[in-house]
Scaffold this active site. Structure first.
Site, mmCIF file in Angstrom:
data_model
loop_
_atom_site.group_PDB
_atom_site.id
_atom_site.type_symbol
_atom_site.label_atom_id
_atom_site.label_comp_id
_atom_site.label_asym_id
_atom_site.label_seq_id
_atom_site.Cartn_x
_atom_site.Cartn_y
_atom_site.Cartn_z
ATOM 1 C CB CYS A 12 -0.869 0.002 1.248
ATOM 2 S SG CYS A 12 -1.918 -1.452 1.352
ATOM 3 N N GLY A 39 -0.547 0.351 -5.018
ATOM 4 C CA GLY A 39 -1.824 -0.304 -4.794
ATOM 5 C C GLY A 39 -2.885 0.262 -5.704
ATOM 6 C CG ASN A 113 3.176 0.147 3.048
ATOM 7 O OD1 ASN A 113 4.220 0.643 2.682
ATOM 8 N ND2 ASN A 113 2.823 -1.075 2.689
ATOM 9 N N GLY A 114 1.830 -2.258 5.265
ATOM 10 C CA GLY A 114 2.537 -3.322 5.977
ATOM 11 C C GLY A 114 1.566 -4.402 6.388
ATOM 12 C CE1 TYR A 253 7.050 -5.387 -8.430
ATOM 13 C CE2 TYR A 253 8.495 -6.888 -7.268
ATOM 14 C CZ TYR A 253 7.233 -6.492 -7.632
ATOM 15 O OH TYR A 253 6.150 -7.206 -7.223
#
Ligand code: SF4
Length: 476
Positions: A12, A39, A113-114, A253
């Site tokens: 995210c 995302g 995020n995570g 990436y």
């Protein structure tokens, strides 16, 4: 790596801003646009005017979720935004973020995020205390733990709750009058802070700051929080820092190539990876070509180091969007065909070096190789700018389960045969790390070595990812 049709899902993106000079909803919208690669499943923005919070979120891309009218109606001077790719919880509206929960006489919102690895335990504890949940995401658990805290303010609530969270979390938290950016003690997911006219912003990546003209200040350190309110910006330790373990895939990436992490520009790091590949596995060839888009910097690096001309052999349709994020193999195959088209005239009769960042299941890569062969390629030498990906992620990346990761059960030679290429080389561990300009100790490299920096509960490992100890997975 072809995003959206490979096995590995993106993470995210979070963003937050505090400024009285500018339309925060629109600034957040543009920042989320810059973070869209993190995302594509849902997007949300919450805005506060100092006394009330308004939240708007929905499934879809940032451009699909918000109209100009929506943004005009979100007025205030604080905002939090989020783009989501599901890692825990299913892809439905309730799991879209930011998550809003009641807080004192108003509300608080959290963007995450995570991935926590002790969600079940924390959720069960809240349920025992009579708490009901609207979503299946770990973010709601974090928000409710904060909301139920009896600490005098949000800053103290974070100090109380942060040590209880295990796993990866880069958070943007907002109450009516304050923003807090918080990073887990290992710093697995990125989070940085910037300044702009009369204010500050927090972003998953520096590209989210660039797009709104904010000046990068620095990364929020592992276990640190950045507090932004009417008094400006200050940093404070929230939880004791552990071994820094930034996800190496951010370098390979995930993050955008124009972003900076650990002070290094990712485009240059990826070019270094390609140069290292050319030194480790040189080959006589006519063209070096990337699998677009993420293989491009490494392919340029390979070309510069080897002298083999760079060329585009595959043209990517960048407008296919999320339509092709589908789970079945048939749809994945269709996705490859519709997303990439070979430049037949440039490929026919040529010896190709094809550069990509990683191989997950291998099915998509095989499809692409077959497409290049059908277009008349004489030889195909595949070069991968990371080591074999053998272990699943528990920290917020939607990887294939271990048994589906091709490198977990096949040797490099067997993968070469499966893909049908003339030669295959994965970048060595040492050269990958050297390409980042940092040391091995500063990364999570668990996808390659199975050394998870945060111990994985046995039950989670066995149920969620079917870890098989006999395959050598270390589940601490
Ligand atoms: Fe990144 Fe892999 Fe570590 Fe997950 S397990 S944080 S994807 S290196």
């Amino acid at each position: 790596m072809l995003r959206g049709i490979r096995a590995r899902g993106e993470k995210c993106g979070v963003f937050a801003i505090y400024t009285r000079q500018g339309e925060v909803a629109k600034l957040t919208y543009f920042a989320l646009y810059a973070l869209q690669h993190r995302g594509q499943e849902s997007a949300g923005i919450a805005v506060s005017d100092g006394s009330d919070i308004m939240l708007m979120k929905d499934m879809g891309l940032v451009s699909q979720v918000f109209s100009e009218g929506d943004l005009n109606s979100l007025t205030g001077h604080l905002a939090v935004g989020h783009v989501r790719y599901s890692t825990t919880g299913s892809p439905f509206w309730e799991n879209a973020q930011p998550i809003e929960v009641p807080w004192r006489r108003g509300s608080l919102v959290v963007a995450h995020n995570g991935n926590l690895i002790n969600t079940d335990e924390l959720r069960a504890e809240l349920e025992e205390r009579g708490q009901r949940f609207r979503s299946t995401s770990d973010t709601e658990v974090i928000a409710l733990l904060l909301a139920r805290s009896e600490a005098p303010d949000i800053e103290e609530a974070v100090l109380e709750v942060a040590p209880r969270l295990r796993g990866a979390f880069s958070l943007a938290i907002m109450t009516e009058d304050r923003i807090i950016g918080l990073r887990d003690p290992y710093g697995i997911r990125p989070l940085c802070v910037g300044s702009l006219r009369d204010g500050y912003a927090v972003s998953s990546e520096s590209c989210g700051l660039d797009i709104i003209g904010a000046d990068y200040i620095r990364e929020i350190g592992p276990g640190e929080m950045a507090i932004i309110d009417a008094d400006g910006l200050r940093f404070r330790r929230a939880v004791e820092e552990r071994k820094p373990s930034l996800c190496i895939f951010e370098f390979i990436y995930f993050a955008r190539p124009d972003s900076f992490l650990y002070g290094t520009n990712l485009y240059h790091a990826r070019k270094n990876m390609g140069m290292a590949l050319a030194e480790e596995a040189p080959v006589e060839a006519d063209i070096v070509m990337p699998i677009p888009d993420t293989g491009i910097p490494a392919a340029i690096g390979f070309s510069q180091a080897s002298g083999v001309p760079f060329g585009e052999g595959l043209i990517k349709n960048r407008y296919v969007g999320r339509t092709f994020i589908q789970p079945t193999q048939d749809i994945r195959r269709l996705g490859v065909r519709l997303k990439l088209n070979p430049l037949t005239l440039d490929i026919r009769g040529k010896r190709l070096v094809v550069v990509d960042d990683s191989i997950v299941r291998g099915n998509t890569t095989r499809e692409i190789i077959q497409m290049l062969k059908a277009a008349g390629a004489r030889q195909i030498h595949l070069r991968i700018s990371s080591p074999p990906d053998k272990f699943p992620c528990f920290y917020g990346i939607d990887t294939a389960v271990q048994s589906e990761l091709i490198a977990s059960s096949k040797s490099v030679e067997e993968i070469k045969d499966f893909l049908g290429v003339d030669s295959l080389h994965y970048l060595s561990f040492e050269r990958l790390v050297r390409s980042t300009g940092r040391s091995r100790e500063e990364f999570c490299l668990a996808c390659f070595d199975g050394e998870y920096p945060i111990p994985i509960p046995e039950g989670l490992g066995l149920s969620k990812c079917r870890l098989e100890k006999e395959n050598g997975v270390r589940s601490h």
